[in-house]
Design an enzyme around this catalytic site. Structure first.
Site, mmCIF file in Angstrom:
data_model
loop_
_atom_site.group_PDB
_atom_site.id
_atom_site.type_symbol
_atom_site.label_atom_id
_atom_site.label_comp_id
_atom_site.label_asym_id
_atom_site.label_seq_id
_atom_site.Cartn_x
_atom_site.Cartn_y
_atom_site.Cartn_z
ATOM 1 N N ASP A 38 -24.553 -47.505 14.334
ATOM 2 C CA ASP A 38 -25.727 -46.816 14.502
ATOM 3 C C ASP A 38 -26.190 -47.141 16.018
ATOM 4 O OD1 ASP A 38 -25.593 -45.198 12.284
ATOM 5 O OD2 ASP A 38 -27.179 -46.262 11.270
ATOM 6 N N TYR A 66 -23.274 -58.939 8.180
ATOM 7 C CA TYR A 66 -24.574 -58.384 8.881
ATOM 8 C C TYR A 66 -25.685 -59.336 8.894
ATOM 9 C CZ TYR A 66 -22.197 -53.961 8.477
ATOM 10 O OH TYR A 66 -21.108 -52.842 8.841
ATOM 11 N N ASP A 80 -34.727 -46.987 8.001
ATOM 12 C CA ASP A 80 -34.706 -48.037 9.078
ATOM 13 C C ASP A 80 -35.626 -47.550 10.144
ATOM 14 O OD1 ASP A 80 -33.422 -45.931 10.754
ATOM 15 O OD2 ASP A 80 -31.301 -46.721 10.839
ATOM 16 N N ARG A 178 -28.812 -50.521 5.187
ATOM 17 C CA ARG A 178 -30.561 -50.005 4.988
ATOM 18 C C ARG A 178 -30.516 -49.520 3.641
ATOM 19 N NH1 ARG A 178 -29.767 -44.211 7.327
ATOM 20 N NH2 ARG A 178 -27.546 -44.168 7.646
#
Length: 303
Positions: A38, A66, A80, A178
């Site tokens: 993203d 991550y 998010d 997320r």
């Protein structure tokens, strides 16, 4: 030019933006990325070049790492910071870190996620984010994923009714980080949002292996292509089968991408599939067990 560019995607750009810019810098069309990040996420984004584009699916299937931040006390439409706040709850007393870590552990292994409405998964031929932008809620399919690890990377802090902490996730293809944050909040009875995310690694590449777009541009201007990772290097984790040059018929069969008997493989490699196949010291194919024919192997990739 064939191989992999380990790119460090900076925030504010889409993965497609990165591909477009790489094409311009390298003056080549055959460029592809290995998994969307993203715009508000930075991190490792391997870019496949030339024949290296045949590795896109293989690299997308690899384990990702991550790091980021989760905040308890509010939830958004996108899970998010890109979305609008839909729920707020003041955290009066901090949830103990031990309790948080125990809940995170329950979200590891083989789990099922419900993709967020703002995601690219298609339902009835239309992407979920398109429904979301129209204000339409649709039933979302369950999405099985594998999470190797989900853990706190710092002690949590409670400031102004919101509790935050750093985290680390090691996971397989298709995991919505997320959504892990959102599901963690649900498990603990509080609204939660992923407030920061970085892809720290995309096997086999880490941050220290990567170049930013500016660094790539400077390297190319200086005629420096030492950053290019060859196809052979990218597949170095696989066992190698160097077919003897004397096996001329076998060379022809492999060169044509033929299905082979498993028995033609050296005995020590028969239980180590998939294997990379080299003809005259050049990589030619990646062979694996045939999906429907016992005792046979077939190429999954040809180079």
């Amino acid at each position: 030019m064939d191989g992999i560019l380990p790119l460090w995607k900076e925030r504010g750009m889409t993965s497609h933006d990165c591909v477009f810019k790489v094409r311009k810098i390298l003056h080549m069309k055959k460029v592809g990325h290995t998994g969307t990040l993203d715009p508000n996420v930075d991190g490792v984004l391997p870019i496949c070049l030339g024949s290296g584009t045949k590795l896109v699916e293989l690299l997308m299937d690899k384990t990702k790492v991550y790091t980021g931040e989760i905040t308890f006390g509010f939830a958004t439409t996108t899970e998010d910071l890109d979305g609008e706040i839909v729920t707020e709850q003041t955290i009066e007393n901090a949830i103990p870190d031990e309790t948080i870590q125990e809940a995170m552990q329950q979200l590891t292994g083989h789990i099922v996620q419900i993709p967020p409405m703002f995601s690219a998964i298609k339902v009835n031929g239309k992407r979920l984010y398109e429904y979301a932008r129209e204000g339409i809620e649709v039933e979302r399919p369950e999405h099985p994923v594998y999470v190797d690890a989900f853990e706190m990377a710092s002690a949590s802090s409670l400031i102004d009714g919101r509790q935050s902490f750093q985290f680390k996730v090691v996971c397989g293809k298709g995991t919505y980080v997320r959504t892990l944050a959102s599901d963690l909040g649900q498990a603990l009875g509080v609204p939660a949002t992923m407030t920061s995310l970085t892809r720290a690694a995309s096997t086999p590449f880490k941050q220290e292996d990567c170049l930013t777009l500016d660094q790539l541009r400077e390297a190319v201007e200086n005629d420096d292509f030492s950053w290019l990772v060859s196809i052979e290097e990218s597949l170095s984790a696989y066992p190698q089968w160097h077919v003897p040059s004397s096996e001329t018929m076998l060379h022809k069969l492999i060169d044509n991408g033929s299905v082979l008997d498993l028995s033609v493989l050296p005995s020590e490699l028969q239980a180590q599939l998939p294997v990379t196949v080299f003809l005259d010291d050049k990589i030619k194919a990646l062979y694996d067990l045939h999906p429907s024919k016992d005792g046979k192997i077939k190429p999954t990739k040809m180079f």
